[in-house]
Design a protein around this motif. Sequence first.
Motif, PDB file in Angstrom:
ATOM      1  N   THR A  15       0.829  -1.206   0.000  1.00 24.08           N
ATOM      2  CA  THR A  15       0.000   0.000   0.000  1.00 24.08           C
ATOM      3  C   THR A  15       0.868   1.264   0.000  1.00 24.08           C
ATOM      4  OG1 THR A  15      -1.643  -1.222   1.263  1.00 24.08           O
ATOM      5  CG2 THR A  15      -1.934   1.145   1.155  1.00 24.08           C
ATOM      6  N   LEU A  16       1.872   1.295   0.892  1.00 23.77           N
ATOM      7  CA  LEU A  16       2.739   2.483   0.951  1.00 23.77           C
ATOM      8  C   LEU A  16       3.518   2.652  -0.350  1.00 23.77           C
ATOM      9  CD1 LEU A  16       4.072   2.277   4.615  1.00 23.77           C
ATOM     10  CD2 LEU A  16       2.457   3.940   3.677  1.00 23.77           C
ATOM     11  N   GLY A  52       2.895   6.348  -7.108  1.00 24.94           N
ATOM     12  CA  GLY A  52       1.998   7.358  -7.669  1.00 24.94           C
ATOM     13  C   GLY A  52       2.617   8.738  -7.605  1.00 24.94           C
ATOM     14  N   LEU A  53       3.156   9.103  -6.429  1.00 26.52           N
ATOM     15  CA  LEU A  53       3.728  10.449  -6.268  1.00 26.52           C
ATOM     16  C   LEU A  53       4.979  10.628  -7.130  1.00 26.52           C
ATOM     17  CD1 LEU A  53       3.261  10.979  -2.421  1.00 26.52           C
ATOM     18  CD2 LEU A  53       1.866  11.876  -4.290  1.00 26.52           C
ATOM     19  N   ALA A  54       5.815   9.589  -7.182  1.00 25.54           N
ATOM     20  CA  ALA A  54       7.032   9.690  -8.000  1.00 25.54           C
ATOM     21  C   ALA A  54       6.675   9.820  -9.481  1.00 25.54           C
ATOM     22  CB  ALA A  54       7.920   8.473  -7.772  1.00 25.54           C
ATOM     23  N   THR A  55       5.599   9.132  -9.881  1.00 32.97           N
ATOM     24  CA  THR A  55       5.167   9.236 -11.288  1.00 32.97           C
ATOM     25  C   THR A  55       4.640  10.646 -11.563  1.00 32.97           C
ATOM     26  OG1 THR A  55       4.587   6.895 -11.214  1.00 32.97           O
ATOM     27  CG2 THR A  55       3.713   8.145 -13.057  1.00 32.97           C
ATOM     28  N   VAL A  56       3.872  11.190 -10.627  1.00 31.74           N
ATOM     29  CA  VAL A  56       3.392  12.571 -10.792  1.00 31.74           C
ATOM     30  C   VAL A  56       4.587  13.518 -10.912  1.00 31.74           C
ATOM     31  CG1 VAL A  56       2.207  14.488  -9.629  1.00 31.74           C
ATOM     32  CG2 VAL A  56       1.184  12.208  -9.597  1.00 31.74           C
ATOM     33  N   ALA A  57       5.615  13.279 -10.088  1.00 29.48           N
ATOM     34  CA  ALA A  57       6.776  14.175 -10.068  1.00 29.48           C
ATOM     35  C   ALA A  57       7.521  14.206 -11.409  1.00 29.48           C
ATOM     36  CB  ALA A  57       7.734  13.772  -8.953  1.00 29.48           C
ATOM     37  N   LEU A  58       7.330  13.181 -12.229  1.00 28.92           N
ATOM     38  CA  LEU A  58       7.996  13.164 -13.540  1.00 28.92           C
ATOM     39  C   LEU A  58       7.482  14.275 -14.455  1.00 28.92           C
ATOM     40  CD1 LEU A  58       8.258   9.326 -14.157  1.00 28.92           C
ATOM     41  CD2 LEU A  58      10.153  10.925 -13.933  1.00 28.92           C
ATOM     42  N   MET A  59       6.325  14.851 -14.105  1.00 33.18           N
ATOM     43  CA  MET A  59       5.788  15.936 -14.938  1.00 33.18           C
ATOM     44  C   MET A  59       6.690  17.185 -14.872  1.00 33.18           C
ATOM     45  SD  MET A  59       2.486  17.316 -12.766  1.00 33.18           S
ATOM     46  CE  MET A  59       2.018  18.562 -13.948  1.00 33.18           C
ATOM     47  N   MET A  94      14.738  10.653 -10.552  1.00 33.91           N
ATOM     48  CA  MET A  94      13.330  10.386 -10.261  1.00 33.91           C
ATOM     49  C   MET A  94      12.858   9.054 -10.857  1.00 33.91           C
ATOM     50  SD  MET A  94      11.081  11.483  -8.405  1.00 33.91           S
ATOM     51  CE  MET A  94      11.599  13.095  -7.893  1.00 33.91           C
ATOM     52  N   TYR A  95      13.192   8.800 -12.127  1.00 31.36           N
ATOM     53  CA  TYR A  95      12.686   7.590 -12.786  1.00 31.36           C
ATOM     54  C   TYR A  95      13.567   6.377 -12.458  1.00 31.36           C
ATOM     55  CZ  TYR A  95      11.022   4.289 -16.240  1.00 31.36           C
ATOM     56  OH  TYR A  95      10.507   3.169 -16.837  1.00 31.36           O
ATOM     57  N   SER A  96      14.873   6.545 -12.696  1.00 25.94           N
ATOM     58  CA  SER A  96      15.745   5.369 -12.591  1.00 25.94           C
ATOM     59  C   SER A  96      15.971   4.960 -11.142  1.00 25.94           C
ATOM     60  CB  SER A  96      17.102   5.640 -13.242  1.00 25.94           C
ATOM     61  OG  SER A  96      16.932   6.218 -14.510  1.00 25.94           O
ATOM     62  N   PHE A  97      15.981   5.939 -10.232  1.00 26.12           N
ATOM     63  CA  PHE A  97      16.256   5.582  -8.832  1.00 26.12           C
ATOM     64  C   PHE A  97      14.992   5.591  -7.972  1.00 26.12           C
ATOM     65  CE2 PHE A  97      20.415   6.399 -10.501  1.00 26.12           C
ATOM     66  CZ  PHE A  97      21.189   5.423  -9.890  1.00 26.12           C
ATOM     67  N   VAL A  98      14.405   6.788  -7.770  1.00 24.37           N
ATOM     68  CA  VAL A  98      13.270   6.867  -6.827  1.00 24.37           C
ATOM     69  C   VAL A  98      12.131   5.936  -7.260  1.00 24.37           C
ATOM     70  CG1 VAL A  98      11.539   8.400  -5.797  1.00 24.37           C
ATOM     71  CG2 VAL A  98      13.866   9.226  -6.190  1.00 24.37           C
ATOM     72  N   LEU A  99      11.689   6.081  -8.491  1.00 26.80           N
ATOM     73  CA  LEU A  99      10.550   5.283  -8.955  1.00 26.80           C
ATOM     74  C   LEU A  99      10.879   3.789  -8.963  1.00 26.80           C
ATOM     75  CD1 LEU A  99       7.665   5.447  -9.918  1.00 26.80           C
ATOM     76  CD2 LEU A  99       8.454   5.867 -12.226  1.00 26.80           C
ATOM     77  N   SER A 100      12.103   3.452  -9.369  1.00 28.72           N
ATOM     78  CA  SER A 100      12.467   2.030  -9.419  1.00 28.72           C
ATOM     79  C   SER A 100      12.540   1.426  -8.025  1.00 28.72           C
ATOM     80  CB  SER A 100      13.818   1.849 -10.121  1.00 28.72           C
ATOM     81  OG  SER A 100      13.729   2.352 -11.421  1.00 28.72           O
ATOM     82  N   VAL A 101      13.035   2.219  -7.061  1.00 28.66           N
ATOM     83  CA  VAL A 101      13.129   1.713  -5.692  1.00 28.66           C
ATOM     84  C   VAL A 101      11.731   1.465  -5.133  1.00 28.66           C
ATOM     85  CG1 VAL A 101      13.753   2.347  -3.319  1.00 28.66           C
ATOM     86  CG2 VAL A 101      15.388   2.717  -5.172  1.00 28.66           C
ATOM     87  N   VAL A 102      10.851   2.462  -5.236  1.00 26.08           N
ATOM     88  CA  VAL A 102       9.521   2.289  -4.632  1.00 26.08           C
ATOM     89  C   VAL A 102       8.676   1.293  -5.433  1.00 26.08           C
ATOM     90  CG1 VAL A 102       9.444   4.486  -3.418  1.00 26.08           C
ATOM     91  CG2 VAL A 102       8.625   4.393  -5.777  1.00 26.08           C
ATOM     92  N   LEU A 158      -1.286   9.495 -14.897  1.00 24.43           N
ATOM     93  CA  LEU A 158      -0.847   8.113 -14.656  1.00 24.43           C
ATOM     94  C   LEU A 158      -0.499   7.914 -13.181  1.00 24.43           C
ATOM     95  CD1 LEU A 158       1.418   7.087 -17.683  1.00 24.43           C
ATOM     96  CD2 LEU A 158      -0.863   6.275 -17.127  1.00 24.43           C
ATOM     97  N   GLY A 159       0.185   8.898 -12.608  1.00 23.53           N
ATOM     98  CA  GLY A 159       0.557   8.812 -11.190  1.00 23.53           C
ATOM     99  C   GLY A 159      -0.673   8.761 -10.300  1.00 23.53           C
ATOM    100  N   LEU A 160      -1.647   9.612 -10.594  1.00 20.23           N
ATOM    101  CA  LEU A 160      -2.860   9.626  -9.778  1.00 20.23           C
ATOM    102  C   LEU A 160      -3.644   8.320  -9.949  1.00 20.23           C
ATOM    103  CD1 LEU A 160      -4.004  13.347 -10.265  1.00 20.23           C
ATOM    104  CD2 LEU A 160      -2.815  12.319  -8.311  1.00 20.23           C
ATOM    105  N   SER A 161      -3.560   7.716 -11.146  1.00 11.37           N
ATOM    106  CA  SER A 161      -4.233   6.422 -11.362  1.00 11.37           C
ATOM    107  C   SER A 161      -3.633   5.354 -10.448  1.00 11.37           C
ATOM    108  CB  SER A 161      -4.078   5.939 -12.804  1.00 11.37           C
ATOM    109  OG  SER A 161      -4.450   6.928 -13.698  1.00 11.37           O
ATOM    110  N   VAL A 162      -2.307   5.424 -10.266  1.00 12.44           N
ATOM    111  CA  VAL A 162      -1.661   4.434  -9.396  1.00 12.44           C
ATOM    112  C   VAL A 162      -2.125   4.637  -7.946  1.00 12.44           C
ATOM    113  CG1 VAL A 162       0.539   3.548  -8.534  1.00 12.44           C
ATOM    114  CG2 VAL A 162       0.339   4.229 -10.919  1.00 12.44           C
ATOM    115  N   VAL A 163      -2.260   5.907  -7.562  1.00  8.43           N
ATOM    116  CA  VAL A 163      -2.731   6.209  -6.197  1.00  8.43           C
ATOM    117  C   VAL A 163      -4.124   5.603  -5.967  1.00  8.43           C
ATOM    118  CG1 VAL A 163      -3.346   8.079  -4.607  1.00  8.43           C
ATOM    119  CG2 VAL A 163      -1.281   8.259  -6.002  1.00  8.43           C
TER     120      VAL A 163
END
Lengths: 425, 67
Positions: free
Chosen positions: A84-85, A91-98, A109-117, A176-181
């Motif tokens: 869940t977390l 979702g937030l990391a995907t939004v941040a890609l904007m 953001m994409y290769s590290f933060v998003l991949s980690v979460v 897309l990020g909000l859809s994941v949320v």
Amino acid sequence: MATAETPKRMFYGWYVVATVVFINFIAIGARSGFGLFVKPMSDELGWDRATISLAAALGVLVGGVMQPFTGHVFDRYGGRRVITLSLGAVGLATVALMWTSNLVYLIVMYSFVLSVVFSGAGGSVVNVLVSRWFERRRGTAIAITSMGASLGQLILIPFAMYLMVLVGWRYTWMVLGLSVVLAMPLAWLLLRDDPAEVGARPDGDAEPSREAARAAQRRGPLEVNEWRDAFRSAPIWEIMGGYFVCGFTTNILSTHFVPFALDRGLSGAAAATVFGIMGALNIVGVFSAGYLSDRMSRKNLLAVVYAVRGTAYAVLVLVHAPWALYAFVVIAGVSWLATIPLTTGLTADIYGLKRLGTLAGIVLMAHQAGGAISIYFAGWVFDRTGSYDVAWGVAAVLLLFATLSAIVIPEKRYSVRYQPAPAAR
Amino acid sequence: MQPFPLAHHPDGTDPVLLEWIRHVFDSLLGWGPGVWVAATGAVIVAIPVGILVVFWRQRRMTRGARR
């Protein structure tokens, strides 16, 4: 009497499966859409394709390396919280890609933060959670959840593609990020770490008879309390070796197949059609493999899957006629995703559920390492020889080893499925 | 190098393939982007809502039957 009138309840495990299908659908679907953003982002920010692809490749590596760590957190704190977390963070990391404006931001953001979460919301952890709910139908359940990812690509990619036409790439990342949320409340409401939490038993079995209760106490001789102990036995290395080859032989093709097909004289549309057929066949393949694996030996089926894929690569090397490409697609397509339920199922059956998160993460890391190596290997071979034949040949030989490695897994000796029930006292 | 289109685990989809898919969709159905977004968006929202509706309905039925 209430029991006579109580309507038959659906086993809660199927709600877990349905939730995981949606999580795979939304999270994997959203992440797979990265290819959509390559052209508009490159055009606006002045990057070449290779540069932006570097971010994608790094993302695969980071995601692979993170899997064991996320699996460890999963084993310790439970899947419901981790998934869940992670969904919220994805979702937030995907939004941040904007807000991407330079390459460093994209890579961070994409290769590290998003991949980690992402490793906590997709990858191996969701299959591990499903494994806890099913024993006899474990293969089928994991196969169904894997199909969620294919379904996500089928729906989310056109959604993002047309949304981009309407609102541009920045707002598409946001949506897309909000859809994941959107998956967060569903995950929190319906996911449970263990059947006992809702008073159920794996597979939805009724209150067991004395005989069945004894059968349920079966333990495989290699069941581990600590993940490190698994690496003192051969099967984990055999499973991991096979999955490394699996990563090698799927990623090599995913990256190099379209240019290869164009080199063989296919039009761009025909190459894409061939790839589309493969996408449809892998859905059929994964379900069939999962279903059959609950009824027969998983390691034998895994060996067949690797052998089939190896045969397909051999056809690609030995036959240069255009029909060979179509033959390859049909033969290899059914094997594409089929390894997922078999590999996770075998790992769970042999090593138990206690440290499955960490172990499945390590096995997936081997897969991703194979994938990363293969992409660069095939490119390197092509640059030196002007052909992919050597790369396909290496893939065929590796698959022969993977087949042998699956055959020698002593499943009957170590899998909990083949253990006798403890004797009655 | 292109991002990976059909890996086991989530990776990017090939831009050439995506362009072709869009072309096929456009020629097959002739929908505008707005209709596509609305249709696929409805599916995305309908899946979790559908799962929750089935879950709550069944929970209510079971509780009602117990009483």
